[in-house]
Design a protein around this motif. Structure first.
Motif, mmCIF file in Angstrom:
data_model
loop_
_atom_site.group_PDB
_atom_site.id
_atom_site.type_symbol
_atom_site.label_atom_id
_atom_site.label_comp_id
_atom_site.label_asym_id
_atom_site.label_seq_id
_atom_site.Cartn_x
_atom_site.Cartn_y
_atom_site.Cartn_z
ATOM 1 N N ASP B 90 0.847 -1.179 0.000
ATOM 2 C CA ASP B 90 0.000 0.000 0.000
ATOM 3 C C ASP B 90 0.892 1.242 0.000
ATOM 4 O OD1 ASP B 90 -1.849 1.891 0.241
ATOM 5 O OD2 ASP B 90 -2.561 1.307 2.235
ATOM 6 N N VAL B 91 1.037 1.838 -1.173
ATOM 7 C CA VAL B 91 1.945 2.965 -1.306
ATOM 8 C C VAL B 91 1.410 4.199 -0.596
ATOM 9 C CG1 VAL B 91 3.225 4.335 -2.979
ATOM 10 C CG2 VAL B 91 2.608 1.990 -3.509
ATOM 11 N N LYS B 92 0.061 4.253 -0.441
ATOM 12 C CA LYS B 92 -0.534 5.436 0.188
ATOM 13 C C LYS B 92 -0.106 5.559 1.643
ATOM 14 C CE LYS B 92 -4.729 5.928 -2.532
ATOM 15 N NZ LYS B 92 -5.354 4.614 -2.744
ATOM 16 N N ASP B 93 0.171 4.436 2.273
ATOM 17 C CA ASP B 93 0.492 4.456 3.699
ATOM 18 C C ASP B 93 1.976 4.772 3.891
ATOM 19 O OD1 ASP B 93 0.629 4.257 6.351
ATOM 20 O OD2 ASP B 93 0.293 2.096 6.463
ATOM 21 N N ILE B 94 2.249 6.046 4.130
ATOM 22 C CA ILE B 94 3.647 6.483 4.200
ATOM 23 C C ILE B 94 4.366 5.850 5.395
ATOM 24 C CG2 ILE B 94 3.345 8.576 5.583
ATOM 25 C CD1 ILE B 94 5.125 9.985 3.491
ATOM 26 N N ARG B 95 3.585 5.471 6.409
ATOM 27 C CA ARG B 95 4.201 4.910 7.615
ATOM 28 C C ARG B 95 4.948 3.614 7.338
ATOM 29 N NH1 ARG B 95 -0.261 7.344 9.330
ATOM 30 N NH2 ARG B 95 0.117 9.016 10.818
ATOM 31 N N ARG B 96 4.492 2.910 6.294
ATOM 32 C CA ARG B 96 5.167 1.657 5.947
ATOM 33 C C ARG B 96 6.606 1.898 5.520
ATOM 34 N NH1 ARG B 96 2.678 -2.775 2.920
ATOM 35 N NH2 ARG B 96 4.506 -2.290 1.714
ATOM 36 N N TYR B 97 6.901 3.127 5.107
ATOM 37 C CA TYR B 97 8.238 3.405 4.578
ATOM 38 C C TYR B 97 9.099 4.214 5.557
ATOM 39 C CZ TYR B 97 5.824 1.650 0.591
ATOM 40 O OH TYR B 97 5.110 0.842 -0.222
ATOM 41 N N ILE B 98 8.574 4.434 6.735
ATOM 42 C CA ILE B 98 9.375 5.083 7.776
ATOM 43 C C ILE B 98 10.030 3.970 8.578
ATOM 44 C CG2 ILE B 98 9.331 6.542 9.819
ATOM 45 C CD1 ILE B 98 8.523 8.185 7.527
ATOM 46 N N LYS B 99 11.339 3.950 8.605
ATOM 47 C CA LYS B 99 12.037 2.914 9.361
ATOM 48 C C LYS B 99 12.776 3.582 10.516
ATOM 49 C CE LYS B 99 11.922 -0.603 6.136
ATOM 50 N NZ LYS B 99 11.691 0.000 4.807
ATOM 51 N N TYR B 100 12.537 3.052 11.709
ATOM 52 C CA TYR B 100 13.227 3.630 12.862
ATOM 53 C C TYR B 100 14.617 3.053 12.975
ATOM 54 C CZ TYR B 100 8.747 5.543 13.857
ATOM 55 O OH TYR B 100 7.583 6.237 13.743
ATOM 56 N N VAL B 101 15.560 3.912 13.269
ATOM 57 C CA VAL B 101 16.954 3.487 13.452
ATOM 58 C C VAL B 101 17.338 3.767 14.906
ATOM 59 C CG1 VAL B 101 17.826 3.362 11.100
ATOM 60 C CG2 VAL B 101 17.464 5.569 12.128
ATOM 61 N N PRO B 102 18.594 3.511 15.326
ATOM 62 C CA PRO B 102 18.904 3.348 16.742
ATOM 63 C C PRO B 102 18.126 4.204 17.748
ATOM 64 C CG PRO B 102 20.902 3.239 15.487
ATOM 65 C CD PRO B 102 19.802 3.462 14.510
ATOM 66 N N LEU B 103 18.258 5.525 17.650
ATOM 67 C CA LEU B 103 17.638 6.379 18.650
ATOM 68 C C LEU B 103 16.115 6.246 18.595
ATOM 69 C CD1 LEU B 103 18.539 8.393 20.773
ATOM 70 C CD2 LEU B 103 18.465 10.178 19.065
ATOM 71 N N GLY B 104 15.587 6.253 17.373
ATOM 72 C CA GLY B 104 14.151 6.095 17.192
ATOM 73 C C GLY B 104 13.672 4.767 17.754
ATOM 74 N N ASN B 105 14.439 3.705 17.495
ATOM 75 C CA ASN B 105 14.116 2.392 18.028
ATOM 76 C C ASN B 105 14.081 2.383 19.547
ATOM 77 O OD1 ASN B 105 13.470 0.343 16.300
ATOM 78 N ND2 ASN B 105 15.589 0.134 15.565
ATOM 79 N N ALA B 106 15.081 3.038 20.127
ATOM 80 C CA ALA B 106 15.176 3.051 21.582
ATOM 81 C C ALA B 106 13.964 3.758 22.178
ATOM 82 C CB ALA B 106 16.468 3.747 22.017
ATOM 83 N N PHE B 107 13.497 4.819 21.502
ATOM 84 C CA PHE B 107 12.336 5.549 22.004
ATOM 85 C C PHE B 107 11.070 4.725 21.830
ATOM 86 C CE2 PHE B 107 13.979 10.178 21.454
ATOM 87 C CZ PHE B 107 15.014 9.866 22.311
ATOM 88 N N ALA B 108 10.983 4.063 20.673
ATOM 89 C CA ALA B 108 9.742 3.386 20.342
ATOM 90 C C ALA B 108 9.590 2.052 21.085
ATOM 91 C CB ALA B 108 9.685 3.159 18.827
#
Lengths: 393, 278
Positions: B90-108
């Motif tokens: 589903d290309v419309k769903d931009i969230r599918r293409y946001i990938k969390y990396v170290p700091l983002g991962n640690a927060f999430a």
């Protein structure tokens, strides 16, 4: 005892402020010091010292302050909490710190000063506790305490001129000393980005555009990454009258060396004035003809000359270098300088001396190169000038 | 307030000052800034904290091109373009293409974990300042979607730095600081024991003696560190060497001295030392 310790640290150059005091208070409340002086030492060190260069100062302050003190660490907590509720003094505060502390009571400071003066026996400069000059104590002259009381400049000036509340605040640091980081930050502004070289970065806008033109068939567009394209030529005056400034020149040099955003940096040396040659080594070995240098460095290079511009007038006007008999450059020093200035439209002269001593030869050179002081402010102005396109005065 | 105290692990020996600094950082929920010579175990400290407290470790190695943004998330445009071209997902769903990396991962992450920001001094001058806000507030906004990621549990942040570059004051003020000193001979012997439990006493003493003598050689560009001593001893044992004497013929010096100039400097110093006796 606790507050005095923080002041002792500041006296020894460890920059602690309300933020550190609050942290320690919190740590003590949580019992991190385990109720012992050793524990307090370790906790305070972890929170007050921010760079290893300050560790020694911290140790000396601690040894001096707590010598012969029994395990009274628990009592410290209460004293500190009390102090935080009625902060006695303000140092140079950031906005955040301002919010943390309330404005202090002027009467209290007056009282404190009277007590300090009674205790004090000798002249004191650059501390943060005693009455003196150039410090951060609330009392004294030429200091940086926002709400301090100014002691008159005349000797024995007890008739204190109160300027509390008025912002006679001046950041002495940016005026007097330049540490390597400040230089690095200033030099950071010296950059010009261009896209050049191998195409290795995805141009998203371009890809979307091309893909749309291609009726939805995916077509990638790449572009070269943005890189700084600035080349800098640094000419340093060495020896003689420049020796007292060797330290700050050294720092400028190492900051420039470390700056990663110059495409190219060439550092060359000269003594007093530039004649036909400049040198690769500070010992004035391995000379390079200035004319060759100008062939290598096209006018897009930024030229920074660092020197005190102090020499005897005939050094500017005679054709030979005073310290080398074998060298005859064929033209007087001032002609070489003018030639450089003409070749490089973006140029600046940094002078480590104060403006008041820019007379004589410095005055002449000033007409050729825009001259700035080698301080934080001066360096920023010079960098600004170099980026602006170098309008001549 | 109660918190779990850190006491070191079987694999990682700490000093009381180091424990205090770690516990300060844990209790005050501040980042812990660790500095020290290369090879003194700055990175291992984060691993030890993670295993000591039973938390997961996220490692974020910083490089010269790393920007603060790179630690939070990446937006995978190429994948999205690809999917739109080949009609996958589903290309419309931009969230599918946001990938969390170290700091983002640690927060999430749902549970508390240890985040190691390794060698922060390698990055750009302004990098630490750019991180201040995220580390302070423990939250950030994904620009593409407007989502705000807020850390459910403040991660334990450990930052290491070689003492090369000056870090900004504002950044330093927010950190709990610890400088790992180079271990003395006694502590070094204990550290080596952790890594080589069945090492013979004689070899241990000789190796440590030789090691400190090499470190004291004048004119070395890079002095060997703890990790190099441990490697060297491993090589010696692998080769079946039971005793070492320090001279120019010391075996496997390459494990300790990695620069040609240093090897030459050491050989010269060793020769100088021998000549008066001869």
């Amino acid at each position: 005892m606790f507050v005095e310790f923080l002041y002792e640290l500041r006296d020894r150059g460890v920059k602690v402020g309300p933020q550190e005091a609050m942290s320690i208070a919190q740590a003590l409340r949580l019992g991190l010091h385990k109720g012992t002086l050793d524990g307090f030492y370790e906790t305070a060190r972890a929170l007050c010292v921010h760079r290893e260069q300050d560790l020694d100062a911290f140790d000396r302050a601690f040894a001096h302050h707590f010598r012969g003190v029994p395990d009274e660490a628990i009592a410290l907590t209460e004293e500190l909490m009390e102090w935080l509720q009625q902060p006695k003094s303000r140092r140079e505060l950031t906005e955040l710190e301002q919010q943390l502390l309330q404005r202090m009571d002027l009467d209290q400071v007056r009282q404190q000063m009277r007590e300090r003066l009674a205790q004090q026996r000798q002249r004191h400069d650059r501390g943060n506790r005693w009455v003196g000059t150039a410090g951060t104590s609330p009392h004294g002259s030429g200091g940086t305490n926002l709400a301090g009381i100014k002691v008159g400049d005349a000797p024995g000036g007890r008739g204190a001129l109160e300027v509390a509340g008025e912002r006679h605040f001046k950041d002495l640091r940016s005026d007097v000393t330049l540490d390597t980081r400040q230089i690095e930050v200033a030099l950071r502004r010296l950059r010009a980005f261009v896209r050049e070289g191998a195409e290795e970065e995805l141009d998203i806008e371009g890809t979307i555009d091309k893909t749309a033109r291609n009726a939805g068939e995916l077509e990638l567009k790449l572009r070269p990454p943005r890189r700084s394209n600035l080349r800098v030529l640094l000419l340093l005056d060495v020896g003689g009258s420049m020796d007292p400034h060797a330290d700050v020149c050294e720092r400028l040099f190492s900051a420039a060396r470390r700056a990663t955003h110059f495409k190219e940096l060439r550092t060359l040396y000269f003594h007093n004035c530039i004649y036909g040659r400049v040198y690769e080594r500070a010992s004035l070995m391995r000379g390079i003809d200035v004319l060759h240098l100008l062939q290598d460095c096209d006018p897009s290079w930024r030229l920074i000359v660092v020197g005190d511009a102090l020499m005897s007038p005939w050094e500017l006007q005679s054709a030979g270098s005073r310290w080398s008999w074998t060298e005859d450059s064929g033209a007087p020093g001032i002609a070489w300088l003018a030639h450089l200035a003409q070749h490089f439209p973006h140029s600046a002269w940094l002078n480590p001396e104060r403006e008041i001593s820019w007379y004589g030869t410095a005055e002449i050179i000033r007409r050729v190169f825009p001259m700035y002081r080698l301080t934080q402010d001066g360096l920023l102005e010079a960098v600004h000038h170099l980026m602006r396109g170098g309008a001549r005065r | 307030m109660e918190f779990r105290r850190f006491r070191g692990t079987d694999q990682y020996l700490t000093s009381s000052a180091l424990e205090s600094a770690v516990n300060c950082a844990l209790a005050l929920e501040r980042p812990l800034l660790v500095r020290g010579e290369p090879g003194t175990g700055k990175t291992q400290l984060a691993e030890a904290i993670a295993s000591g407290l039973g938390l997961r470790l996220i490692h974020w190695p910083v490089k010269s091109t790393t920007r603060a943004q790179d630690g939070l998330y990446v937006y995978d445009t190429v994948q999205r373009l690809y999917d739109s071209r080949f009609g996958e997902g589903d290309v419309k769903d931009i969230r599918r293409y946001i990938k969390y990396v170290p700091l983002g991962n640690a927060f999430a992450a749902p549970d508390r974990l240890v985040l190691l920001i390794d060698e922060i001094d390698k990055a750009d001058l302004e990098f630490p300042n750019d991180l201040l806000h995220e580390l302070d507030r423990m939250r950030f906004v994904v620009n593409e979607t407007g989502d705000e990621i807020v850390a459910r549990q403040r991660p334990v942040v450990v930052i290491t730095s070689n003492a090369e570059k000056e870090l900004p004051d504002a950044f330093l003020r927010r950190c709990v600081f610890h400088f790992i000193e180079f271990p003395d001979k006694e502590l070094m012997a204990r550290i080596v024991r952790v890594h080589h439990p069945d090492l013979e006493r004689q070899l241990l003493d000789q190796a440590i003696k030789a090691f400190y003598a090499i470190r004291d050689t004048e004119g070395l560009r890079k002095r060997p560190s703890t990790s190099e001593l441990i490697d060297w001893i491993a090589v010696l044992r692998r080769a079946g060497i039971a005793s070492v004497e320090l001279d120019a013929g010391t075996p496997f010096l390459g494990a300790l001295l990695k620069r040609e100039q240093d090897l030459i400097a050491f050989a010269e110093a060793a020769n100088r030392g021998r000549r008066p006796r001869a």
